[in-house]
Design a protein around this motif. Structure first.
Motif, PDB file in Angstrom:
ATOM      1  N   ALA A 114       0.825  -1.206   0.000  1.00 61.29           N
ATOM      2  CA  ALA A 114       0.000   0.000   0.000  1.00 61.29           C
ATOM      3  C   ALA A 114       0.861   1.259   0.000  1.00 61.29           C
ATOM      4  O   ALA A 114       0.595   2.216  -0.730  1.00 61.29           O
ATOM      5  N   ASP A 115       1.906   1.263   0.828  1.00 65.29           N
ATOM      6  CA  ASP A 115       2.794   2.423   0.871  1.00 65.29           C
ATOM      7  C   ASP A 115       3.478   2.647  -0.472  1.00 65.29           C
ATOM      8  O   ASP A 115       3.642   3.778  -0.932  1.00 65.29           O
ATOM      9  N   ALA A 116       3.843   1.561  -1.135  1.00 64.51           N
ATOM     10  CA  ALA A 116       4.572   1.667  -2.399  1.00 64.51           C
ATOM     11  C   ALA A 116       3.716   2.266  -3.499  1.00 64.51           C
ATOM     12  O   ALA A 116       4.224   2.937  -4.393  1.00 64.51           O
ATOM     13  N   ILE A 117       2.412   2.044  -3.442  1.00 60.85           N
ATOM     14  CA  ILE A 117       1.551   2.557  -4.510  1.00 60.85           C
ATOM     15  C   ILE A 117       0.626   3.661  -4.005  1.00 60.85           C
ATOM     16  O   ILE A 117      -0.375   3.989  -4.602  1.00 60.85           O
ATOM     17  N   ASP A 118       1.012   4.274  -2.869  1.00 51.71           N
ATOM     18  CA  ASP A 118       0.327   5.464  -2.358  1.00 51.71           C
ATOM     19  C   ASP A 118      -1.164   5.243  -2.111  1.00 51.71           C
ATOM     20  O   ASP A 118      -1.983   6.115  -2.406  1.00 51.71           O
ATOM     21  N   LEU A 119      -1.526   4.094  -1.559  1.00 50.18           N
ATOM     22  CA  LEU A 119      -2.934   3.825  -1.271  1.00 50.18           C
ATOM     23  C   LEU A 119      -3.215   3.772   0.226  1.00 50.18           C
ATOM     24  O   LEU A 119      -4.367   3.732   0.623  1.00 50.18           O
ATOM     25  N   SER A 120      -2.198   3.789   1.043  1.00 53.83           N
ATOM     26  CA  SER A 120      -2.398   3.514   2.457  1.00 53.83           C
ATOM     27  C   SER A 120      -3.377   4.461   3.120  1.00 53.83           C
ATOM     28  O   SER A 120      -4.286   4.051   3.833  1.00 53.83           O
ATOM     29  N   ALA A 121      -3.225   5.751   2.895  1.00 52.82           N
ATOM     30  CA  ALA A 121      -4.065   6.723   3.589  1.00 52.82           C
ATOM     31  C   ALA A 121      -5.523   6.596   3.200  1.00 52.82           C
ATOM     32  O   ALA A 121      -6.413   6.779   4.016  1.00 52.82           O
ATOM     33  N   ALA A 122      -5.796   6.278   1.947  1.00 55.74           N
ATOM     34  CA  ALA A 122      -7.170   6.264   1.462  1.00 55.74           C
ATOM     35  C   ALA A 122      -7.852   4.921   1.617  1.00 55.74           C
ATOM     36  O   ALA A 122      -9.065   4.850   1.692  1.00 55.74           O
ATOM     37  N   THR A 123      -7.096   3.848   1.687  1.00 59.77           N
ATOM     38  CA  THR A 123      -7.724   2.540   1.559  1.00 59.77           C
ATOM     39  C   THR A 123      -7.434   1.584   2.709  1.00 59.77           C
ATOM     40  O   THR A 123      -8.330   0.903   3.165  1.00 59.77           O
ATOM     41  N   VAL A 124      -6.225   1.509   3.163  1.00 62.92           N
ATOM     42  CA  VAL A 124      -5.846   0.421   4.065  1.00 62.92           C
ATOM     43  C   VAL A 124      -5.938   0.850   5.519  1.00 62.92           C
ATOM     44  O   VAL A 124      -5.255   1.762   5.943  1.00 62.92           O
ATOM     45  N   ILE A 141     -17.724   5.747  -3.098  1.00 64.08           N
ATOM     46  CA  ILE A 141     -18.058   7.058  -2.529  1.00 64.08           C
ATOM     47  C   ILE A 141     -16.832   7.965  -2.531  1.00 64.08           C
ATOM     48  O   ILE A 141     -16.902   9.135  -2.935  1.00 64.08           O
ATOM     49  N   ALA A 142     -15.706   7.430  -2.068  1.00 67.83           N
ATOM     50  CA  ALA A 142     -14.483   8.227  -1.992  1.00 67.83           C
ATOM     51  C   ALA A 142     -14.044   8.707  -3.368  1.00 67.83           C
ATOM     52  O   ALA A 142     -13.559   9.839  -3.521  1.00 67.83           O
ATOM     53  N   ARG A 143     -14.212   7.876  -4.385  1.00 69.77           N
ATOM     54  CA  ARG A 143     -13.849   8.241  -5.750  1.00 69.77           C
ATOM     55  C   ARG A 143     -14.670   9.441  -6.228  1.00 69.77           C
ATOM     56  O   ARG A 143     -14.134  10.402  -6.774  1.00 69.77           O
ATOM     57  N   ALA A 144     -15.974   9.390  -5.991  1.00 67.76           N
ATOM     58  CA  ALA A 144     -16.837  10.496  -6.403  1.00 67.76           C
ATOM     59  C   ALA A 144     -16.491  11.770  -5.646  1.00 67.76           C
ATOM     60  O   ALA A 144     -16.459  12.870  -6.224  1.00 67.76           O
ATOM     61  N   ARG A 145     -16.219  11.653  -4.368  1.00 73.00           N
ATOM     62  CA  ARG A 145     -15.885  12.839  -3.561  1.00 73.00           C
ATOM     63  C   ARG A 145     -14.545  13.439  -3.988  1.00 73.00           C
ATOM     64  O   ARG A 145     -14.360  14.661  -3.974  1.00 73.00           O
ATOM     65  N   THR A 146     -13.610  12.584  -4.385  1.00 75.02           N
ATOM     66  CA  THR A 146     -12.326  13.082  -4.877  1.00 75.02           C
ATOM     67  C   THR A 146     -12.504  13.864  -6.175  1.00 75.02           C
ATOM     68  O   THR A 146     -11.877  14.915  -6.371  1.00 75.02           O
ATOM     69  N   LEU A 147     -13.369  13.379  -7.054  1.00 76.45           N
ATOM     70  CA  LEU A 147     -13.614  14.074  -8.312  1.00 76.45           C
ATOM     71  C   LEU A 147     -14.272  15.431  -8.072  1.00 76.45           C
ATOM     72  O   LEU A 147     -14.010  16.395  -8.796  1.00 76.45           O
ATOM     73  N   TRP A 148     -15.127  15.522  -7.067  1.00 78.25           N
ATOM     74  CA  TRP A 148     -15.706  16.827  -6.710  1.00 78.25           C
ATOM     75  C   TRP A 148     -14.611  17.772  -6.215  1.00 78.25           C
ATOM     76  O   TRP A 148     -14.524  18.922  -6.650  1.00 78.25           O
ATOM     77  N   ALA A 149     -13.758  17.290  -5.307  1.00 75.46           N
ATOM     78  CA  ALA A 149     -12.688  18.127  -4.758  1.00 75.46           C
ATOM     79  C   ALA A 149     -11.727  18.583  -5.848  1.00 75.46           C
ATOM     80  O   ALA A 149     -11.160  19.684  -5.775  1.00 75.46           O
ATOM     81  N   ASP A 150     -11.550  17.744  -6.873  1.00 81.83           N
ATOM     82  CA  ASP A 150     -10.636  18.091  -7.968  1.00 81.83           C
ATOM     83  C   ASP A 150     -11.105  19.310  -8.760  1.00 81.83           C
ATOM     84  O   ASP A 150     -10.332  19.896  -9.523  1.00 81.83           O
ATOM     85  N   CYS A 201     -19.375   9.674 -11.600  1.00 81.15           N
ATOM     86  CA  CYS A 201     -20.169  10.554 -10.737  1.00 81.15           C
ATOM     87  C   CYS A 201     -21.644  10.342 -11.065  1.00 81.15           C
ATOM     88  O   CYS A 201     -22.155   9.270 -10.869  1.00 81.15           O
ATOM     89  N   GLY A 202     -22.307  11.364 -11.579  1.00 78.54           N
ATOM     90  CA  GLY A 202     -23.702  11.201 -11.979  1.00 78.54           C
ATOM     91  C   GLY A 202     -24.694  11.650 -10.920  1.00 78.54           C
ATOM     92  O   GLY A 202     -24.359  11.810  -9.746  1.00 78.54           O
ATOM     93  N   VAL A 203     -25.928  11.843 -11.353  1.00 78.55           N
ATOM     94  CA  VAL A 203     -26.999  12.294 -10.475  1.00 78.55           C
ATOM     95  C   VAL A 203     -27.190  11.350  -9.296  1.00 78.55           C
ATOM     96  O   VAL A 203     -27.452  11.780  -8.169  1.00 78.55           O
ATOM     97  N   GLU A 204     -27.052  10.047  -9.538  1.00 78.70           N
ATOM     98  CA  GLU A 204     -27.315   9.057  -8.497  1.00 78.70           C
ATOM     99  C   GLU A 204     -26.261   9.059  -7.396  1.00 78.70           C
ATOM    100  O   GLU A 204     -26.438   8.416  -6.356  1.00 78.70           O
ATOM    101  N   ARG A 205     -25.172   9.804  -7.582  1.00 76.99           N
ATOM    102  CA  ARG A 205     -24.121   9.864  -6.558  1.00 76.99           C
ATOM    103  C   ARG A 205     -24.054  11.226  -5.864  1.00 76.99           C
ATOM    104  O   ARG A 205     -23.146  11.468  -5.067  1.00 76.99           O
TER     105      ARG A 205
END
Length: 228
Positions: A49-59, A85-94, A152-156
């Motif tokens: 996880a640390d090697a591919i920068d996923l630890s903070a968001a996923t593990v 959910i996290a993916r959609a929220r990240t796209l909003w923050a972007d 994303c989309g209306v349903e999210r």
């Protein structure tokens, strides 16, 4: 012995050449067999996880109630919902962060006009706003753009009204989104023998009781995906 060799090989490949693993890494790291703490039989999930920068968001630091097959299945199911959910929220923050602006989150009242709108209706709204020379940085314009984005989309839209995920806000993520996502997946899960057999084993065998047991097993697992 073969299983041990396989996990050792997986760990080595993932650590030395992480790029090919990124596309599937989040879902893979939801699997308790990878995330568990027994060094004899598991891959080094934290190092990967640390090697591919996923630890903070996923593990998370630890997962519980994986002693039986149903617990493990529910961890993966909840993890997939959290990731969506996290993916959609990240796209909003972007829409804000690259421009150095503070992220502004919509309210329930803000999203109300967009609920149930079709893609054609959203596009028609863009044309109308351009004709009226409306500011492209309004909350309305951001919400319309979000609804048209892939993933994303209306349903999210209701994902955007959730607070940041913590152990304390996990119940709000459950009631505000994940419970409905689990219920929506329930008919599909019943078509898979692994799920059907496990749910029947802990219930009276009726669909209503199996649905209840599924939700009871899932509800406490949301907090396990909160950052520590």
């Amino acid at each position: 012995m073969r299983a041990l060799k396989l996990t050792e090989t997986f760990s080595k490949l993932a650590l030395e050449n992480p790029a090919p693993f990124k596309a599937k890494a989040r879902q893979s790291l939801f699997m308790p067999s990878v995330r568990a703490k027994n060094p004899k039989f598991t891959a080094d999930a934290k190092a990967i996880a640390d090697a591919i920068d996923l630890s903070a968001a996923t593990v998370g630091n630890r997962l519980k109630d994986n002693r039986r097959r149903l617990g493990a299945l529910c961890v993966r199911l909840v993890g997939e919902c959290v990731h969506e959910i996290a993916r959609a929220r990240t796209l909003w923050a972007d829409e804000f962060i690259p421009y150095g602006r503070s992220v502004v989150w919509p309210t329930t009242e803000d999203i109300e006009p967009f609920l149930g709108k079709s893609r054609d209706g959203l596009i028609a709204g863009i044309k109308a706003s351009h004709q009226n020379d409306e500011d492209s940085e309004t909350m309305e314009s951001h919400l319309r753009f979000f609804c048209l984005l892939a993933d994303c989309g209306v349903e999210r839209l209701h994902f955007l009204t959730l607070p940041e995920l913590t152990a304390e806000t996990a119940p709000k993520w459950w009631k505000g989104a994940i419970e409905k996502m689990v219920e929506a997946r329930f008919p599909i899960l019943l078509g898979q023998p692994s799920w059907e057999n496990e749910l029947k084993a802990v219930s009276r065998g009726t669909k209503a009781d199996m649905r209840k047991e599924l939700k009871d097993y899932c509800v406490g697992k949301v907090k396990q995906f909160a950052p520590h």
